[in-house]
Write a protein that holds these residues in place. Structure first.
Motif, PDB file in Angstrom:
ATOM      1  N   ILE A  38      -9.671 -32.918  14.831  1.00  0.00           N
ATOM      2  CA  ILE A  38     -11.115 -32.760  15.057  1.00  0.00           C
ATOM      3  C   ILE A  38     -11.675 -31.678  14.133  1.00  0.00           C
ATOM      4  O   ILE A  38     -12.739 -31.846  13.522  1.00  0.00           O
ATOM      5  CB  ILE A  38     -11.387 -32.423  16.534  1.00  0.00           C
ATOM      6  N   GLN A  39     -10.940 -30.568  14.019  1.00  0.00           N
ATOM      7  CA  GLN A  39     -11.428 -29.487  13.159  1.00  0.00           C
ATOM      8  C   GLN A  39     -11.448 -29.895  11.695  1.00  0.00           C
ATOM      9  O   GLN A  39     -12.406 -29.600  10.964  1.00  0.00           O
ATOM     10  CB  GLN A  39     -10.571 -28.242  13.337  1.00  0.00           C
ATOM     11  N   ARG A  40     -10.405 -30.605  11.235  1.00  0.00           N
ATOM     12  CA  ARG A  40     -10.376 -31.035   9.834  1.00  0.00           C
ATOM     13  C   ARG A  40     -11.540 -31.974   9.529  1.00  0.00           C
ATOM     14  O   ARG A  40     -12.180 -31.869   8.483  1.00  0.00           O
ATOM     15  CB  ARG A  40      -9.044 -31.724   9.523  1.00  0.00           C
ATOM     16  N   ALA A  41     -11.807 -32.910  10.460  1.00  0.00           N
ATOM     17  CA  ALA A  41     -12.910 -33.842  10.253  1.00  0.00           C
ATOM     18  C   ALA A  41     -14.237 -33.098  10.194  1.00  0.00           C
ATOM     19  O   ALA A  41     -15.106 -33.397   9.365  1.00  0.00           O
ATOM     20  CB  ALA A  41     -12.929 -34.883  11.367  1.00  0.00           C
ATOM     21  N   ILE A  55     -23.426 -33.196  13.597  1.00  0.00           N
ATOM     22  CA  ILE A  55     -22.010 -32.916  13.404  1.00  0.00           C
ATOM     23  C   ILE A  55     -21.611 -31.646  14.155  1.00  0.00           C
ATOM     24  O   ILE A  55     -20.564 -31.589  14.813  1.00  0.00           O
ATOM     25  CB  ILE A  55     -21.712 -32.769  11.907  1.00  0.00           C
ATOM     26  N   GLY A  56     -22.461 -30.605  14.062  1.00  0.00           N
ATOM     27  CA  GLY A  56     -22.174 -29.355  14.764  1.00  0.00           C
ATOM     28  C   GLY A  56     -22.142 -29.537  16.264  1.00  0.00           C
ATOM     29  O   GLY A  56     -21.301 -28.956  16.965  1.00  0.00           O
ATOM     30  N   GLU A  57     -23.053 -30.345  16.794  1.00  0.00           N
ATOM     31  CA  GLU A  57     -23.090 -30.604  18.243  1.00  0.00           C
ATOM     32  C   GLU A  57     -21.831 -31.336  18.692  1.00  0.00           C
ATOM     33  O   GLU A  57     -21.241 -31.008  19.733  1.00  0.00           O
ATOM     34  CB  GLU A  57     -24.331 -31.428  18.582  1.00  0.00           C
ATOM     35  N   ALA A  58     -21.413 -32.309  17.895  1.00  0.00           N
ATOM     36  CA  ALA A  58     -20.213 -33.064  18.249  1.00  0.00           C
ATOM     37  C   ALA A  58     -18.982 -32.163  18.227  1.00  0.00           C
ATOM     38  O   ALA A  58     -18.156 -32.196  19.150  1.00  0.00           O
ATOM     39  CB  ALA A  58     -20.035 -34.232  17.283  1.00  0.00           C
ATOM     40  N   TYR A  59     -18.859 -31.347  17.214  1.00  0.00           N
ATOM     41  CA  TYR A  59     -17.700 -30.460  17.132  1.00  0.00           C
ATOM     42  C   TYR A  59     -17.732 -29.407  18.218  1.00  0.00           C
ATOM     43  O   TYR A  59     -16.698 -29.079  18.821  1.00  0.00           O
ATOM     44  CB  TYR A  59     -17.666 -29.798  15.755  1.00  0.00           C
ATOM     45  N   ASP A  60     -18.905 -28.857  18.496  1.00  0.00           N
ATOM     46  CA  ASP A  60     -19.041 -27.832  19.518  1.00  0.00           C
ATOM     47  C   ASP A  60     -18.561 -28.352  20.870  1.00  0.00           C
ATOM     48  O   ASP A  60     -17.978 -27.620  21.661  1.00  0.00           O
ATOM     49  CB  ASP A  60     -20.503 -27.377  19.599  1.00  0.00           C
ATOM     50  N   THR A  61     -18.816 -29.622  21.123  1.00  0.00           N
ATOM     51  CA  THR A  61     -18.417 -30.223  22.399  1.00  0.00           C
ATOM     52  C   THR A  61     -16.938 -30.576  22.418  1.00  0.00           C
ATOM     53  O   THR A  61     -16.213 -30.243  23.362  1.00  0.00           O
ATOM     54  CB  THR A  61     -19.249 -31.490  22.672  1.00  0.00           C
ATOM     55  N   GLY A  68     -15.908 -39.230  13.042  1.00  0.00           N
ATOM     56  CA  GLY A  68     -15.017 -40.197  12.420  1.00  0.00           C
ATOM     57  C   GLY A  68     -13.569 -40.059  12.846  1.00  0.00           C
ATOM     58  O   GLY A  68     -12.658 -40.265  12.034  1.00  0.00           O
ATOM     59  N   VAL A  69     -13.337 -39.696  14.119  1.00  0.00           N
ATOM     60  CA  VAL A  69     -11.974 -39.540  14.629  1.00  0.00           C
ATOM     61  C   VAL A  69     -11.807 -40.415  15.872  1.00  0.00           C
ATOM     62  O   VAL A  69     -12.781 -40.736  16.561  1.00  0.00           O
ATOM     63  CB  VAL A  69     -11.672 -38.065  14.991  1.00  0.00           C
ATOM     64  N   PRO A  70     -10.576 -40.816  16.219  1.00  0.00           N
ATOM     65  CA  PRO A  70     -10.349 -41.590  17.434  1.00  0.00           C
ATOM     66  C   PRO A  70     -10.436 -40.708  18.668  1.00  0.00           C
ATOM     67  O   PRO A  70     -10.352 -39.479  18.576  1.00  0.00           O
ATOM     68  CB  PRO A  70      -8.931 -42.139  17.238  1.00  0.00           C
ATOM     69  N   ARG A  71     -10.564 -41.310  19.817  1.00  0.00           N
ATOM     70  CA  ARG A  71     -10.664 -40.540  21.062  1.00  0.00           C
ATOM     71  C   ARG A  71      -9.354 -39.825  21.380  1.00  0.00           C
ATOM     72  O   ARG A  71      -9.337 -38.908  22.198  1.00  0.00           O
ATOM     73  CB  ARG A  71     -11.067 -41.461  22.211  1.00  0.00           C
TER      74      ARG A  71
END
Length: 310
Positions: free
Chosen positions: A20-23, A48-54, A10-13
């Motif tokens: 990113i971390q807060r989201a 969610i974990g995969e998206a953040y990890d990347t 749920g963050v912009p590019r």
């Protein structure tokens, strides 16, 4: 990849690392399967974990921004490879530990401390003393009970189906929607832990005479034609007790009289007012004597209430 990683978080590019971390922290706290019992929570948490990890790693984020879903096939920012190097893909699954999804310091999510993220939830699940759950119930009061307050004994049904009496100190002037908390009257604690609390949601019963608007109390005051015309002192009951209202002479229906501070009390501020609205009433049937007097009055009166209107 089922969905764009930025959309998953749920963050912009253009989001910065701290955004990113807060989201991620917010979503991970919501969908962690040891907290969220929805059927798809585990899959959502993994996504969610995969998206953040990347996106939390500058190298894999740069490749993802350039190549999208195929970013794993590229290493070093250019050459194609059958295997990606570095942090190019999701990390291994959570290490064994407490709960089905790892312990409080699982490696999922990089530098995120799960003990901090879930606010001690895992500590509460560990064996040992724990506070009991809070219970809620509705407490119905008449307007008079809400105005005056005082100690009341109420009988409430417990979750096990049995009933119990509680002594409740109702503060004067309590309003509909406010809560009264009874400390220690909730569910029993676990393994010697303290009990929870009982929260009573105040509900004030509708009254056929009085209307409560904020802390102001309104009601209709019936008066006779002679009282309205000549003025009078009228004794009436109110939720806080009897009062005497002075009706000015020449009062018509709709005139509103205010008694300052005679409405709902306020323990922390200014009490409300009591408003009496005049209602001129005539008898449904007249005796011959009274009828003659009304006829005489009508003959000599020069009052024309519809003059200029009809």
């Amino acid at each position: 990849m089922a969905e764009d990683y930025y959309s998953v978080l749920g963050v912009p590019r253009t989001a910065k690392p701290d955004e990113i971390q807060r989201a991620y922290r917010k979503l991970a706290r919501k969908y962690h399967p040891d907290v969220n019992r929805e059927p798809d929570a585990a899959d959502k948490f993994k996504e969610i974990g995969e998206a953040y990890d990347t996106l939390s790693n500058p190298e894999t984020k740069a490749r993802y921004d350039r190549f999208g879903a195929d970013y794993r096939q590229y290493a070093g920012g250019g050459g194609r490879s059958g295997r990606s190097s570095g942090r190019s893909g999701p990390r291994p699954g959570p290490r064994p530990g407490r709960g089905a999804y790892g312990n409080a310091h699982t490696d999922m999510g990089g530098d995120v401390d799960w003990e901090d993220l879930l606010g001690g939830w895992f500590r509460q699940q560990a064996r040992g003393p724990a506070q009991g759950a809070d219970h809620e119930a509705e407490l119905w009061l008449t307007l008079e009970e809400a105005v005056r307050g005082g100690r009341r004994t109420v009988r409430l049904a417990k979750p096990d189906g049995k009933s119990r009496d509680y002594d409740v100190d109702v503060p004067p002037g309590v309003l509909d929607g406010q809560r009264i908390r009874l400390a220690g009257e909730g569910a029993a604690g676990r393994e010697g832990g303290p009990p929870g609390d009982l929260s009573l949601l105040v509900r004030i019963q509708p009254d056929t005479t009085y209307r409560l608007k904020g802390r102001d109390i309104h009601f209709d005051l019936p008066v006779t034609p002679s009282e309205a015309a000549l003025g009078a002192k009228v004794k009436v009951k109110t939720p806080s007790g009897p009062v005497t209202i002075t009706v000015p002479e020449g009062s018509s229906s709709g005139r509103r009289l205010r008694l300052r501070g005679q409405g709902m009390p306020d323990p922390e501020g200014q009490p409300g007012n009591l408003y009496a609205e005049i209602r001129v009433m005539v008898p449904p049937r007249l005796s011959s004597k009274v009828r003659k007097l009304y006829e005489q009055l009508g003959a000599i009166s020069d009052f024309h209430p519809r003059e200029g209107i009809l």
